[in-house]
Scaffold this active site. Structure first.
Site, PDB file in Angstrom:
ATOM      1  N   ARG A 126       0.869  -1.184   0.000  1.00  0.00           N
ATOM      2  CA  ARG A 126       0.000   0.000   0.000  1.00  0.00           C
ATOM      3  C   ARG A 126       0.900   1.226   0.000  1.00  0.00           C
ATOM      4  NH1 ARG A 126      -2.430   0.311   5.180  1.00  0.00           N
ATOM      5  NH2 ARG A 126      -1.105   2.115   5.515  1.00  0.00           N
ATOM      6  N   GLU A 145       4.922   7.129   2.320  1.00  0.00           N
ATOM      7  CA  GLU A 145       5.730   5.905   2.400  1.00  0.00           C
ATOM      8  C   GLU A 145       5.053   4.825   1.584  1.00  0.00           C
ATOM      9  OE1 GLU A 145       5.753   4.356   6.407  1.00  0.00           O
ATOM     10  OE2 GLU A 145       3.579   4.307   6.526  1.00  0.00           O
ATOM     11  N   ASN A 147       4.199   0.756   2.064  1.00  0.00           N
ATOM     12  CA  ASN A 147       4.201  -0.361   3.017  1.00  0.00           C
ATOM     13  C   ASN A 147       4.263  -1.659   2.229  1.00  0.00           C
ATOM     14  OD1 ASN A 147       3.366   1.121   5.651  1.00  0.00           O
ATOM     15  ND2 ASN A 147       1.919   1.846   4.120  1.00  0.00           N
ATOM     16  N   SER A 152      -2.306  -2.887   6.103  1.00  0.00           N
ATOM     17  CA  SER A 152      -3.595  -3.276   6.682  1.00  0.00           C
ATOM     18  C   SER A 152      -4.767  -2.465   6.145  1.00  0.00           C
ATOM     19  CB  SER A 152      -3.535  -3.171   8.202  1.00  0.00           C
ATOM     20  OG  SER A 152      -3.159  -1.858   8.554  1.00  0.00           O
ATOM     21  N   LYS A 307      12.527   3.038   4.919  1.00  0.00           N
ATOM     22  CA  LYS A 307      12.581   4.491   4.707  1.00  0.00           C
ATOM     23  C   LYS A 307      13.860   4.890   3.970  1.00  0.00           C
ATOM     24  CE  LYS A 307       8.965   5.349   7.474  1.00  0.00           C
ATOM     25  NZ  LYS A 307       8.455   3.977   7.520  1.00  0.00           N
ATOM     26  N   LYS A 366      12.475  10.863  10.165  1.00  0.00           N
ATOM     27  CA  LYS A 366      11.904   9.510  10.173  1.00  0.00           C
ATOM     28  C   LYS A 366      12.953   8.455  10.499  1.00  0.00           C
ATOM     29  CE  LYS A 366       8.127   9.942   6.889  1.00  0.00           C
ATOM     30  NZ  LYS A 366       7.480   9.240   5.776  1.00  0.00           N
ATOM     31  N   GLY A 371       4.724   0.982  11.473  1.00  0.00           N
ATOM     32  CA  GLY A 371       3.672   0.761  12.465  1.00  0.00           C
ATOM     33  C   GLY A 371       3.081   2.040  13.029  1.00  0.00           C
TER      34      GLY A 371
END
Length: 476
Positions: A126, A145, A147, A152, A307, A366, A371
């Site tokens: 995602r 970002e 993922n 989720s 990252k 970052k 999470g």
């Protein structure tokens, strides 16, 4: 709310209170559910997953841009995962100072040395964006970002369109209710998992969801499990501990857990250092990586989502290396990059430190963590950088331009929280899936979207982290 919900409706407290009651019941009817914090491993007590009372206006052009670029992001992640030299070079400084990334990288190296057991690759990811508000009043899409691990809310976001349609109908906003788009990431994610299972080629073998110790967000995953069961594909839910105790490889490297042959390991746990509570946990991860099971993600795709890799990709000429003859693809991806800066040792990193200390409110610091709730903002950036600026510890971070979305007023519905109008910021995600077998790409699609909204008082954090809530785009 431009072309959204009129102010007089937002200010009508009697109506809002009635709508909130209707909305909560509708969420329960639709299955927009979470377990309660007090009993995260029992479904005896559940509540609605937090959500916005109204959908949020999103400009159609940027929404379509996010969906259109997703298949290119899928390809990019897949290409990075197959380029060990690039990963090693990109992550060299991070590995030197970040134990967690270093540990993952060692597994990656061991797999490379032994040779990958499985040529089937399954990616479910995602890519998340915010809309940066420009001086001229227009918005541009900027990536926060990507993922590549346990992305989720594909399940719950498949149920929220009907929820907001119902709320709008009850509010007498029929026209807006018809502008809420269909969205079913659960079906798309399951379709990709099913394709990988099919290519694995054993009807007895199961899909293993590798799940957390605390499973508040189980219903999000159950929607995907149910889509697989509809296809008569068996799923099991196991923890790291189960793999440690009952996992083994046979002579062909087939993975068995608790007596089941595992065709696909779908990781919904394992992206944070605290998920690895012991050496046994790390050994379980290695066992799965070495096996014939298809991993989602495999270790190199996990590393591709860091990252640091995101920051290296923003350097001039790097995207061209992955898309040598496709300048229009490079253009499409690069258009979504925010400014990203290295904190490696040397003059370039020194320049980044000076820039951040001079104007901390313009940036986000970052660390290499997933999470939600890990990023550093404002004066805190100065505190952190003052502490690490002379040491290699600074290499564990990257710096990114802060994105400035336009706040929108809405009501955030969550259990035990007062009903009050709130200034909100939203983050748009696009779900991507791909399946590759050897050199052949079997599937590469964008399978849906996610809109998450939070109070503008909160800098950081997702729905599962308890800060953001589920939302839907109302295209304008």
């Amino acid at each position: 709310m431009a072309q959204g919900i009129p102010d007089e409706m937002l200010m009508n407290t009697t109506l809002i209170k009635d709508l909130a009651d209707v909305a909560k019941d509708a969420a329960l009817l639709q299955g927009v559910l979470m377990r309660v914090q007090e009993m995260p491993n029992s479904s005896e007590l559940v509540t609605y997953a937090p959500f916005t009372l109204f959908p949020t206006p999103v400009p159609k052009a940027v929404f379509l841009q996010a969906l259109a670029v997703q298949t290119h992001y899928n390809t990019l992640v897949d290409k990075i995962s197959q380029d060990p030299d690039f990963l090693e070079e990109a992550l060299a400084s991070t590995i030197a100072v970040d134990d967690f990334t270093a540990r993952l990288f060692r597994i990656h190296q061991q797999i490379l040395k032994e040779g990958r057991s499985q040529s089937i690759v399954l990616g479910l990811n995602r890519s998340d964006y915010m809309l940066d508000h420009r001086e001229d009043g227009s918005s541009s899409l900027k990536q926060i970002e990507i993922n590549t691990f346990a992305a989720s809310f594909g399940g719950l976001s498949s149920r929220t369109p009907d929820l907001h349609r119902h709320i709008l109908k009850v509010a007498g906003r029929l026209e807006e209710s018809q502008r809420i788009l269909d969205n079913n990431p659960a079906a798309g994610l399951a379709r990709a998992v099913a394709k990988a299972w099919e290519l694995y080629g054993s009807e007895r073998a199961v899909i293993m969801f590798l799940v957390e110790e605390s499973q508040r967000n189980i219903f999000d995953q159950r929607f995907i499990e149910n889509e697989l069961w509809k296809r008569k594909i068996p799923t099991v839910r196991k923890r790291f501990d189960d793999v440690s105790k009952t996992g083994s490889l046979d002579q062909d490297k087939r993975l068995f857990v608790d007596g089941h042959e595992v065709a696909v390991v779908y990781f919904r746990n394992g992206y944070m250092p605290q998920n690895y509570i012991s050496e046994q946990t790390w050994e379980a991860r290695l066992l799965m990586e070495r096996s014939l099971a298809v991993k989602c993600p495999d270790i190199s795709t996990h590393l591709a989502g860091t990252k640091k890799v995101q920051q290296v990709l923003a350097r001039p000429g790097v995207l061209e290396k992955f898309f040598p003859d496709q300048p229009q693809v490079v253009e499409q991806i690069r258009a979504t990059f925010a400014g990203l800066y290295t904190l490696d040792m040397g003059p370039e990193g020194d320049k980044t430190v000076a820039m951040a200390l001079a104007a901390p409110d313009r940036y986000v610091l970052k660390p290499q963590r997933e999470g939600g709730g890990n990023n550093i903002y404002g004066s805190e950036i100065c505190q952190v950088l003052e502490g690490v600026k002379e040491s290699t510890e600074r290499m564990a971070y990257i710096l990114m331009d802060k994105i400035h979305p336009t706040p929108v007023q809405n009501y955030l519905l969550r259990r035990d929280a007062p009903l009050k109008i709130t200034n909100c910021l939203s983050e748009l995600g696009a779900f991507g899936v791909y399946v590759r077998q050897g050199k052949d790409t079997v599937m590469n699609e964008c399978v849906g979207h996610l809109l998450r909204t939070k109070s503008s008082e909160h800098s950081d954090g997702g729905v599962a982290a308890g800060v953001a809530v589920l939302d839907n785009p109302l295209l304008i």
